[in-house]
Write a protein that holds these residues in place. Structure first.
Motif, PDB file in Angstrom:
ATOM      1  N   VAL A   1       9.482 -33.510  -1.507  1.00  0.00           N
ATOM      2  CA  VAL A   1       9.020 -34.903  -1.478  1.00  0.00           C
ATOM      3  C   VAL A   1       9.641 -35.585  -2.688  1.00  0.00           C
ATOM      4  CG1 VAL A   1       7.049 -36.442  -1.524  1.00  0.00           C
ATOM      5  CG2 VAL A   1       6.866 -34.239  -0.349  1.00  0.00           C
ATOM      6  N   LEU A   2      10.662 -36.406  -2.433  1.00  0.00           N
ATOM      7  CA  LEU A   2      11.419 -37.041  -3.504  1.00  0.00           C
ATOM      8  C   LEU A   2      11.266 -38.544  -3.419  1.00  0.00           C
ATOM      9  CD1 LEU A   2      14.701 -34.930  -3.244  1.00  0.00           C
ATOM     10  CD2 LEU A   2      12.790 -34.569  -4.800  1.00  0.00           C
ATOM     11  N   GLU A   3      11.369 -39.174  -4.551  1.00  0.00           N
ATOM     12  CA  GLU A   3      11.281 -40.624  -4.604  1.00  0.00           C
ATOM     13  C   GLU A   3      12.565 -41.251  -4.082  1.00  0.00           C
ATOM     14  OE1 GLU A   3      10.393 -41.779  -8.545  1.00  0.00           O
ATOM     15  OE2 GLU A   3       8.422 -40.807  -8.606  1.00  0.00           O
ATOM     16  N   HIS A   4      12.449 -42.528  -3.753  1.00  0.00           N
ATOM     17  CA  HIS A   4      13.590 -43.241  -3.185  1.00  0.00           C
ATOM     18  C   HIS A   4      14.793 -43.227  -4.125  1.00  0.00           C
ATOM     19  CE1 HIS A   4      16.046 -46.797  -2.197  1.00  0.00           C
ATOM     20  NE2 HIS A   4      15.719 -46.518  -0.947  1.00  0.00           N
ATOM     21  N   GLN A   5      14.567 -43.435  -5.395  1.00  0.00           N
ATOM     22  CA  GLN A   5      15.678 -43.466  -6.357  1.00  0.00           C
ATOM     23  C   GLN A   5      16.390 -42.123  -6.440  1.00  0.00           C
ATOM     24  OE1 GLN A   5      14.018 -44.814 -10.053  1.00  0.00           O
ATOM     25  NE2 GLN A   5      13.970 -46.978  -9.425  1.00  0.00           N
ATOM     26  N   VAL A   6      15.612 -41.037  -6.389  1.00  0.00           N
ATOM     27  CA  VAL A   6      16.215 -39.698  -6.427  1.00  0.00           C
ATOM     28  C   VAL A   6      17.049 -39.453  -5.176  1.00  0.00           C
ATOM     29  CG1 VAL A   6      15.747 -37.221  -6.564  1.00  0.00           C
ATOM     30  CG2 VAL A   6      14.347 -38.838  -7.869  1.00  0.00           C
ATOM     31  N   LEU A   7      16.526 -39.833  -4.035  1.00  0.00           N
ATOM     32  CA  LEU A   7      17.260 -39.654  -2.784  1.00  0.00           C
ATOM     33  C   LEU A   7      18.540 -40.478  -2.777  1.00  0.00           C
ATOM     34  CD1 LEU A   7      14.220 -39.718  -0.352  1.00  0.00           C
ATOM     35  CD2 LEU A   7      15.672 -37.744  -0.831  1.00  0.00           C
ATOM     36  N   THR A   8      18.461 -41.683  -3.318  1.00  0.00           N
ATOM     37  CA  THR A   8      19.662 -42.525  -3.389  1.00  0.00           C
ATOM     38  C   THR A   8      20.721 -41.890  -4.284  1.00  0.00           C
ATOM     39  OG1 THR A   8      18.290 -44.499  -3.100  1.00  0.00           O
ATOM     40  CG2 THR A   8      20.506 -44.821  -3.960  1.00  0.00           C
ATOM     41  N   SER A   9      20.304 -41.276  -5.382  1.00  0.00           N
ATOM     42  CA  SER A   9      21.263 -40.635  -6.282  1.00  0.00           C
ATOM     43  C   SER A   9      21.902 -39.392  -5.665  1.00  0.00           C
ATOM     44  CB  SER A   9      20.584 -40.270  -7.597  1.00  0.00           C
ATOM     45  OG  SER A   9      19.590 -39.262  -7.387  1.00  0.00           O
ATOM     46  N   LEU A  10      21.253 -38.827  -4.637  1.00  0.00           N
ATOM     47  CA  LEU A  10      21.795 -37.624  -3.985  1.00  0.00           C
ATOM     48  C   LEU A  10      22.766 -37.949  -2.858  1.00  0.00           C
ATOM     49  CD1 LEU A  10      18.581 -35.397  -3.706  1.00  0.00           C
ATOM     50  CD2 LEU A  10      20.570 -34.979  -5.150  1.00  0.00           C
ATOM     51  N   LEU A  11      22.934 -39.218  -2.517  1.00  0.00           N
ATOM     52  CA  LEU A  11      23.788 -39.564  -1.367  1.00  0.00           C
ATOM     53  C   LEU A  11      25.233 -39.118  -1.577  1.00  0.00           C
ATOM     54  CD1 LEU A  11      22.503 -43.122  -0.386  1.00  0.00           C
ATOM     55  CD2 LEU A  11      22.059 -40.935   0.748  1.00  0.00           C
ATOM     56  N   GLY A  12      25.752 -39.280  -2.812  1.00  0.00           N
ATOM     57  CA  GLY A  12      27.130 -38.866  -3.068  1.00  0.00           C
ATOM     58  C   GLY A  12      27.306 -37.368  -2.897  1.00  0.00           C
ATOM     59  N   ALA A  13      26.380 -36.580  -3.455  1.00  0.00           N
ATOM     60  CA  ALA A  13      26.461 -35.129  -3.300  1.00  0.00           C
ATOM     61  C   ALA A  13      26.294 -34.730  -1.835  1.00  0.00           C
ATOM     62  CB  ALA A  13      25.399 -34.457  -4.163  1.00  0.00           C
ATOM     63  N   TRP A  14      25.411 -35.441  -1.106  1.00  0.00           N
ATOM     64  CA  TRP A  14      25.236 -35.143   0.321  1.00  0.00           C
ATOM     65  C   TRP A  14      26.521 -35.408   1.107  1.00  0.00           C
ATOM     66  CZ3 TRP A  14      25.501 -38.532   4.488  1.00  0.00           C
ATOM     67  CH2 TRP A  14      25.076 -38.021   5.703  1.00  0.00           C
ATOM     68  N   ALA A  15      27.202 -36.514   0.780  1.00  0.00           N
ATOM     69  CA  ALA A  15      28.449 -36.831   1.489  1.00  0.00           C
ATOM     70  C   ALA A  15      29.515 -35.773   1.242  1.00  0.00           C
ATOM     71  CB  ALA A  15      28.960 -38.206   1.053  1.00  0.00           C
ATOM     72  N   LEU A  16      29.495 -35.154   0.064  1.00  0.00           N
ATOM     73  CA  LEU A  16      30.465 -34.097  -0.272  1.00  0.00           C
ATOM     74  C   LEU A  16      29.977 -32.715   0.135  1.00  0.00           C
ATOM     75  CD1 LEU A  16      31.457 -35.338  -3.836  1.00  0.00           C
ATOM     76  CD2 LEU A  16      32.931 -35.326  -1.817  1.00  0.00           C
ATOM     77  N   ALA A  17      28.823 -32.642   0.819  1.00  0.00           N
ATOM     78  CA  ALA A  17      28.228 -31.369   1.246  1.00  0.00           C
ATOM     79  C   ALA A  17      27.939 -30.478   0.044  1.00  0.00           C
ATOM     80  CB  ALA A  17      29.130 -30.653   2.239  1.00  0.00           C
ATOM     81  N   ALA A  18      27.489 -31.098  -1.066  1.00  0.00           N
ATOM     82  CA  ALA A  18      27.219 -30.356  -2.288  1.00  0.00           C
ATOM     83  C   ALA A  18      25.724 -30.225  -2.568  1.00  0.00           C
ATOM     84  CB  ALA A  18      27.907 -31.034  -3.473  1.00  0.00           C
ATOM     85  N   CYS A  19      24.863 -30.631  -1.642  1.00  0.00           N
ATOM     86  CA  CYS A  19      23.419 -30.528  -1.828  1.00  0.00           C
ATOM     87  C   CYS A  19      22.928 -29.156  -1.387  1.00  0.00           C
ATOM     88  CB  CYS A  19      22.700 -31.597  -0.997  1.00  0.00           C
ATOM     89  SG  CYS A  19      22.869 -33.271  -1.645  1.00  0.00           S
ATOM     90  N   SER A  20      21.758 -28.775  -1.907  1.00  0.00           N
ATOM     91  CA  SER A  20      21.090 -27.583  -1.398  1.00  0.00           C
ATOM     92  C   SER A  20      20.531 -27.890  -0.018  1.00  0.00           C
ATOM     93  CB  SER A  20      19.968 -27.161  -2.347  1.00  0.00           C
ATOM     94  OG  SER A  20      18.935 -28.146  -2.354  1.00  0.00           O
ATOM     95  N   ALA A  21      20.105 -26.844   0.673  1.00  0.00           N
ATOM     96  CA  ALA A  21      19.587 -27.036   2.029  1.00  0.00           C
ATOM     97  C   ALA A  21      18.348 -27.929   2.018  1.00  0.00           C
ATOM     98  CB  ALA A  21      19.259 -25.682   2.656  1.00  0.00           C
ATOM     99  N   GLN A  22      17.451 -27.733   1.032  1.00  0.00           N
ATOM    100  CA  GLN A  22      16.243 -28.561   0.954  1.00  0.00           C
ATOM    101  C   GLN A  22      16.577 -30.011   0.634  1.00  0.00           C
ATOM    102  OE1 GLN A  22      13.839 -26.009  -1.806  1.00  0.00           O
ATOM    103  NE2 GLN A  22      12.211 -26.435  -0.329  1.00  0.00           N
ATOM    104  N   GLU A  23      17.523 -30.207  -0.297  1.00  0.00           N
ATOM    105  CA  GLU A  23      17.909 -31.576  -0.652  1.00  0.00           C
ATOM    106  C   GLU A  23      18.568 -32.276   0.525  1.00  0.00           C
ATOM    107  OE1 GLU A  23      18.780 -31.011  -5.452  1.00  0.00           O
ATOM    108  OE2 GLU A  23      20.394 -30.764  -3.969  1.00  0.00           O
ATOM    109  N   ALA A  24      19.436 -31.552   1.243  1.00  0.00           N
ATOM    110  CA  ALA A  24      20.104 -32.148   2.403  1.00  0.00           C
ATOM    111  C   ALA A  24      19.084 -32.535   3.470  1.00  0.00           C
ATOM    112  CB  ALA A  24      21.137 -31.178   2.971  1.00  0.00           C
TER     113      ALA A  24
END
Length: 419
Positions: A52-75
């Motif tokens: 359960v992450l806040e909106h700002q945290v999720l927004t900061s993860l978009l770049g890593a998600w686009a590069l497939a660099a997130c963990s499974a839970q973060e993705a």
């Protein structure tokens, strides 16, 4: 309404306790379920709770998600959020498109140099008992590349129209045929080398000795009862393998003459000539089916350019005798071996180098002290000029010096072409 299962006197409907029930109170109908084993006791992994992450945290993860660099839970958290937030979904799409621009597109085609690398690696470990001569390697490579191009062709590709182009009588000439017709042309002209090596001639016993390449092709086309088809690939491939196999046994017989009708070439030069024509017509075929085709390797391209440069003095002399070359300002009577007017031909790019072309006579010695002109062309551009695919007047050439000499050499290079 009864809160418990009391004895109502209907003993026949009551469930009688078993021996195991004695400890739990015999004669009672109530059942107390046994406790269930917990997940921890069973040895199975506990399911991970969703992040359960806040909106700002999720927004900061978009770049890593686009590069497939997130963990499974973060993705998983990001993707769940993208289904609820339009702004983040638009940003994620933009980032994914940017990532595709950063990545080089992967081609489904094999690397053209893969065959050479594999063969080199094999030969380094175990050299062949009978190696292919170096002067036959370009022909071996170019026929293999064309064969690889043809292997997946369907009927439509084999009958795709192709226009053969060359330079004749100081003008452009052409002949319309098909992909299969081009292969028939290569089969019959390669037959001049095959016949010189003692192999079967595609024209059979009716082949006239010393017949020119164009006449051989026309004779083969006329003798065919139907238009050429994919069936030509097998005999052409067998003939190319037979030629390479036979020249491997010739040893130092590269000087054996091969007749082209009105001129002869030693076997080593004839093999270069056939490699050059195979590449040129492979490009014609690739263009007809809208498929990319790369030039030969730098080493092989250099050999083809060297052959053309060595043939230029003879072509210049023939054009001069026919009145097609300018006489020049100085006499052309130069004794064999004596220095005469020369043109420096500079070939840039892959397979490049420099050649001094004697202008006065084929037997004259080229000399930098008698240089009257300098021409610079790209290697592939020069080869297409020699193939008759580029008009001399339109060749992208840097020019310095005697304009007439430059024009003569460019037109002589185009005159090397034939059908």
């Amino acid at each position: 309404m009864k809160a418990y299962d009391e004895d109502d006197g209907n003993d026949e409907h009551d469930t009688k306790g078993t021996d195991d029930d004695a400890g739990a109170g015999a004669g009672t109908g109530a059942r107390i379920p046994l406790p269930r084993a917990s997940v921890e006791d069973g040895g199975r992994a506990l399911p991970e709770p969703p992040l359960v992450l806040e909106h700002q945290v999720l927004t900061s993860l978009l770049g890593a998600w686009a590069l497939a660099a997130c963990s499974a839970q973060e993705a998983a958290a990001v993707e769940e959020h993208l289904g609820e937030c339009d702004a983040c979904a638009d940003e994620a799409l933009r980032l994914r498109e940017a990532v595709t621009l950063l990545q080089r597109p992967e081609s489904l085609d094999l690397d053209p140099a893969l065959r050479t690398r594999v063969l080199d690696g094999c030969l380094e470990r175990r050299p062949p008992r009978i190696p292919v001569p170096e002067w036959a390697a370009p022909y071996d490579a170019e026929t293999a590349r064309l064969d690889a191009l043809l292997q997946d062709f369907g009927d439509a590709e084999w009958h795709a129209p192709v226009r053969l182009r060359w330079f004749e009588d100081d003008g452009a000439a052409s002949r319309r045929t098909t992909v299969a017709g081009v292969l028939a042309h290569l089969l019959t002209v390669d037959g001049t080398v095959a016949a010189a090596l003692g192999l079967d001639d595609p024209l059979g016993d009716g082949a006239a000795p010393g017949q020119a390449p164009a006449a051989r092709t026309e004779a083969y086309w006329r003798a065919s009862r139907r238009p050429p088809t994919r069936a030509l690939r097998a005999p052409w491939r067998e003939q190319t393998h037979g030629i390479v196999r036979t020249v491997a046994f010739t040893g130092d017989a590269g000087g054996m003459p091969v007749s082209y009708g009105d001129f002869e070439l030693p076997l080593r030069d004839a093999m270069l000539d056939r490699a050059f024509e195979c590449w040129v017509h492979a490009e014609d075929i690739a263009e007809a089916v809208d498929y990319p085709y790369a030039p030969p390797s730098a080493r092989h391209l250099n050999g083809m350019i060297d052959l053309a440069a060595r043939m230029l003095p003879g072509v210049l002399a023939a054009r001069r005798r026919a009145g097609l070359a300018a006489p020049g300002d100085r006499p052309h009577l130069v004794a064999a071996g004596e220095p005469g007017r020369s043109l420096r031909l500079e070939i840039e790019g892959s397979g490049g180098g420099e050649w001094l072309i004697p202008l006065d006579a084929p037997g004259a010695a080229a000399s930098p002290d008698h240089e009257v002109a300098h021409v610079a062309l790209d290697g592939v551009e020069f080869c297409r000029l020699a193939a008759g695919h580029v008009p001399p007047a339109e060749a992208a050439a840097g020019q310095v010096g005697d304009r007439e000499a430059i024009r003569d050499v460019l037109f002589a290079a185009a005159s090397l072409s034939r059908m």
